[in-house]
Design a protein around this motif. Sequence first.
Motif, mmCIF file in Angstrom:
data_model
loop_
_atom_site.group_PDB
_atom_site.id
_atom_site.type_symbol
_atom_site.label_atom_id
_atom_site.label_comp_id
_atom_site.label_asym_id
_atom_site.label_seq_id
_atom_site.Cartn_x
_atom_site.Cartn_y
_atom_site.Cartn_z
ATOM 1 N N LEU A 198 0.581 1.893 1.292
ATOM 2 C CA LEU A 198 -0.560 2.068 2.192
ATOM 3 C C LEU A 198 -1.884 1.933 1.435
ATOM 4 O O LEU A 198 -2.949 1.974 2.047
ATOM 5 N N ASN A 199 -1.810 1.767 0.098
ATOM 6 C CA ASN A 199 -3.025 1.536 -0.693
ATOM 7 C C ASN A 199 -3.551 0.116 -0.524
ATOM 8 O O ASN A 199 -4.639 -0.203 -0.992
ATOM 9 N N LEU A 200 -2.751 -0.728 0.112
ATOM 10 C CA LEU A 200 -3.182 -2.096 0.412
ATOM 11 C C LEU A 200 -3.292 -2.206 1.932
ATOM 12 O O LEU A 200 -2.288 -2.219 2.636
ATOM 13 N N ALA A 235 -0.001 3.254 11.063
ATOM 14 C CA ALA A 235 1.455 3.407 11.164
ATOM 15 C C ALA A 235 1.847 3.949 12.535
ATOM 16 O O ALA A 235 2.845 3.514 13.132
ATOM 17 N N HIS A 236 1.040 4.884 13.057
ATOM 18 C CA HIS A 236 1.330 5.434 14.390
ATOM 19 C C HIS A 236 1.158 4.366 15.477
ATOM 20 O O HIS A 236 1.975 4.272 16.401
ATOM 21 N N ALA A 279 -7.967 -3.626 -1.290
ATOM 22 C CA ALA A 279 -7.379 -2.638 -2.193
ATOM 23 C C ALA A 279 -8.051 -1.295 -1.912
ATOM 24 O O ALA A 279 -9.195 -1.069 -2.292
ATOM 25 N N LEU A 280 -7.324 -0.410 -1.210
ATOM 26 C CA LEU A 280 -7.872 0.905 -0.879
ATOM 27 C C LEU A 280 -7.822 1.833 -2.090
ATOM 28 O O LEU A 280 -8.513 2.853 -2.131
ATOM 29 N N SER A 292 4.526 -5.806 5.819
ATOM 30 C CA SER A 292 4.610 -4.814 6.890
ATOM 31 C C SER A 292 3.580 -5.052 7.984
ATOM 32 O O SER A 292 3.699 -4.508 9.086
ATOM 33 N N ARG A 293 2.562 -5.879 7.701
ATOM 34 C CA ARG A 293 1.530 -6.170 8.710
ATOM 35 C C ARG A 293 1.807 -7.487 9.436
ATOM 36 O O ARG A 293 0.923 -8.015 10.115
#
Length: 535
Positions: free
Chosen positions: A143-145, A172-173, A416-417, A480-481
């Motif tokens: 989730l950092n990306l 994600a929700h 990049a979070l 995942s996206r």
Amino acid sequence: MEIEQLLIVSAKMILSLVLGGYLVLLFAHVIKILYLHPRKLRSKLQSQGIKGPSPSSFLYGNLLDINKIQLQNQKQPSQETNNQELEENSYPLQHTWPSTVFPHIKQWQIQYGSVFMYSAGTIQILCVTDVEMMKEISQSTSLNLGKPSYLSRDHGPLLGQGIFSSNGPYWAHQRKTIAPEFYLNKVKEMVKLMVESTSKMIESWDEKTRNSEGKLDVKVDDYLKSLTADIISRACFGSSYAEGERIFLKLQTLQMVLSKVPIGVPGLRHIPSKHNREIWRLDKEIKAMMLKIVRARRNPTYEKDLLQLLLDAAKGYEESDGDGLPADVSAETFVVDNCKSIYFAGHENTAHTASWCLLLLAAYPEWQARARTEALDVCGSELPNDSMLRQMKVLTMIIHETLRLYPPVAFVVREALQDVSFKRIEIPKGTNIEIPIPILHQQPEIWGPDAHQFNPERFNKGIAKACKVPSAYIPFGIGSRTCAGQNFAMIEVKVIVSMMLSRFAFSLSPGYQHSPVFRFVLEPEHGINLYLLRV
């Protein structure tokens, strides 16, 4: 009296000092945002051997350079494009548009390598055309990306903080709520609805061809936008296109206006310019219309379509005092943002894919004949169903090749979070990553010497055998996206094209001008005019 004057003078001095200190802090903050932070990100990448053009402006970055390169390209086509046109002179269409629409990427790729950096305003972008690095990025589940902040900030009126622009647990929700509605088993149940909507359009064309002695000049992309809007409305929101027509038209206008506003320039979206005033007006009107539909759903009992699932999810947020929602997002905003995203992506992208597919079949009659023979053999005089669509192998190959040459979305974009690493390159927090899909889809070293040609046969054995690196085929994004609606889109295009093939033969209209443009999505600048002939 002297004491009072002294106190007043002292108060003024203190106020001046406070105000001066505030201005100094504000100035330091502005310098940090506009200059120091972008320079720090570039320096970290440069120290690892990553090159790119130097920003020509601390405010606009390389945006002015991009405009200059595009203007030069319009005046004098590149040598690469000329060579490709000579090689393809036996083909009715040239598919080398990426080097014309995105000439800065092609130029900098040649000059700086397959991984380079540039600036869009204060946004620092790492452009990746290296397949191995792209593969690593696609396999990341961290989730950092996430999606870049400019999507919800600069493109907020169109995307808000919906599924396409949000990050972390909130994204994600949303994915958990929306994605199941587009699983293959659910989409199969929508085929009948797709067929019904398409039949209405084809019947109207059929009637017009009778009145024009069997041949009709049609701007197919306009009709297909209406058709796909009707399908997504009925499938996900329980309404027809007629009810949502104003919303779709305003979303298209909003998309057009937003595409003219550059990203990454601080404060630009707050200036009351002509474009911004129109954006604010459209955003307000679209939100009001969608809220009217949403509020009308609160009392009656409806089937569990996507809108109802979004309302239930929003209700859950309300009952838990907004727990889980970002601070600036209400339950109503949650529903409206996702409705806008699905309305936009669910009809715009599919309509353009179907339009490009029909254009290519018109330009390559031998493939049109093969696809028509298949559709008639499989369906006969019956309307297509899910089982029939699965048997259409030739049409599937054609659609995959259409998506390769004309992907509706031009870029995979990430931010990049936190600090991340790919292919031993340390990418600092705040850097945007950009993968240009059309460039990747037409690289000869991946697809072979015919990379710029229409050749559906390359997909004869599926995507895995279509090129040297299967993961380089990414019309629906990566990881995942990946687009949640890709099953819906593929089946919808199959329905539309197969039904048209069964009723009409089509050819290029003399008035058609092949000029793909990028306005959030890839679309034909002048529309797609085809001659339709009843078969």
